[in-house]
Design a protein around this motif. Structure first.
Motif, PDB file in Angstrom:
ATOM      1  N   LYS A  50      32.962  45.753  40.942  1.00  0.00           N
ATOM      2  CA  LYS A  50      33.603  46.523  42.014  1.00  0.00           C
ATOM      3  C   LYS A  50      33.243  45.870  43.338  1.00  0.00           C
ATOM      4  CE  LYS A  50      33.450  50.761  39.362  1.00  0.00           C
ATOM      5  NZ  LYS A  50      32.983  52.144  39.298  1.00  0.00           N
ATOM      6  N   ARG A  51      33.665  44.617  43.464  1.00  0.00           N
ATOM      7  CA  ARG A  51      33.259  43.807  44.603  1.00  0.00           C
ATOM      8  C   ARG A  51      34.426  42.928  45.045  1.00  0.00           C
ATOM      9  NH1 ARG A  51      28.643  42.760  42.709  1.00  0.00           N
ATOM     10  NH2 ARG A  51      27.485  44.044  44.144  1.00  0.00           N
ATOM     11  N   VAL A  52      34.549  42.774  46.364  1.00  0.00           N
ATOM     12  CA  VAL A  52      35.565  41.925  46.969  1.00  0.00           C
ATOM     13  C   VAL A  52      34.861  41.015  47.970  1.00  0.00           C
ATOM     14  CG1 VAL A  52      37.638  41.917  48.426  1.00  0.00           C
ATOM     15  CG2 VAL A  52      37.344  43.700  46.701  1.00  0.00           C
ATOM     16  N   ILE A  53      35.277  39.754  48.008  1.00  0.00           N
ATOM     17  CA  ILE A  53      34.758  38.845  49.028  1.00  0.00           C
ATOM     18  C   ILE A  53      35.930  38.305  49.827  1.00  0.00           C
ATOM     19  CG2 ILE A  53      32.657  38.233  47.781  1.00  0.00           C
ATOM     20  CD1 ILE A  53      34.010  35.601  47.012  1.00  0.00           C
ATOM     21  N   ALA A  54      35.661  37.984  51.083  1.00  0.00           N
ATOM     22  CA  ALA A  54      36.719  37.483  51.957  1.00  0.00           C
ATOM     23  C   ALA A  54      36.126  36.526  52.975  1.00  0.00           C
ATOM     24  CB  ALA A  54      37.411  38.640  52.676  1.00  0.00           C
ATOM     25  N   VAL A  55      36.960  35.628  53.442  1.00  0.00           N
ATOM     26  CA  VAL A  55      36.660  34.833  54.623  1.00  0.00           C
ATOM     27  C   VAL A  55      37.681  35.269  55.656  1.00  0.00           C
ATOM     28  CG1 VAL A  55      36.574  32.535  55.639  1.00  0.00           C
ATOM     29  CG2 VAL A  55      35.701  32.909  53.310  1.00  0.00           C
ATOM     30  N   VAL A  56      37.174  35.775  56.782  1.00  0.00           N
ATOM     31  CA  VAL A  56      38.052  36.308  57.820  1.00  0.00           C
ATOM     32  C   VAL A  56      37.855  35.531  59.112  1.00  0.00           C
ATOM     33  CG1 VAL A  56      38.113  38.605  56.788  1.00  0.00           C
ATOM     34  CG2 VAL A  56      36.394  38.092  58.507  1.00  0.00           C
TER      35      VAL A  56
END
Length: 102
Positions: A50-56
């Protein structure tokens, strides 16, 4: 300014699974808009977690804070586990070449 952001869903005992999917559907639409605008460089759902990663790409840490705490549909159900500001490697390499004597 680029940021690496790692988020975990924190919904257990707070909302039903059906409610989670409704909010996550709004979050997915929001994510698509931010990808199209260039604000999100990339976003990934970690398999089997239940994990999301992002580069913003945000103009500042303040703007990231406003987005994380005020604009995301999932804001009340996301724990921001890691937030790292990212520096362009080319600029770092130049500083190394100069031994940081700028």
């Amino acid at each position: 300014m680029l940021f690496y952001v790692q988020m975990r869903w924190n919904h257990e005992g707070r909302i039903s699974l059906d409610e989670l999917w409704e909010i996550e559907a709004r979050e997915a639409a929001h994510a698509q808009e931010t990808i199209e605008s260039g604000m999100v460089v990339g976003i990934w759902k970690v398999a089997a977690q239940k994990r999301v990663i992002a580069v913003v790409d945000m103009e500042s840490a303040e703007e990231l804070d406003r987005t994380a705490l005020g604009r995301l549909p999932m804001r009340e159900y996301l724990d921001f586990e890691i937030v790292w500001p990212l520096r362009d490697y080319g600029g770092f390499a130049q500083d190394v070449q100069q031994h940081y004597n700028v």
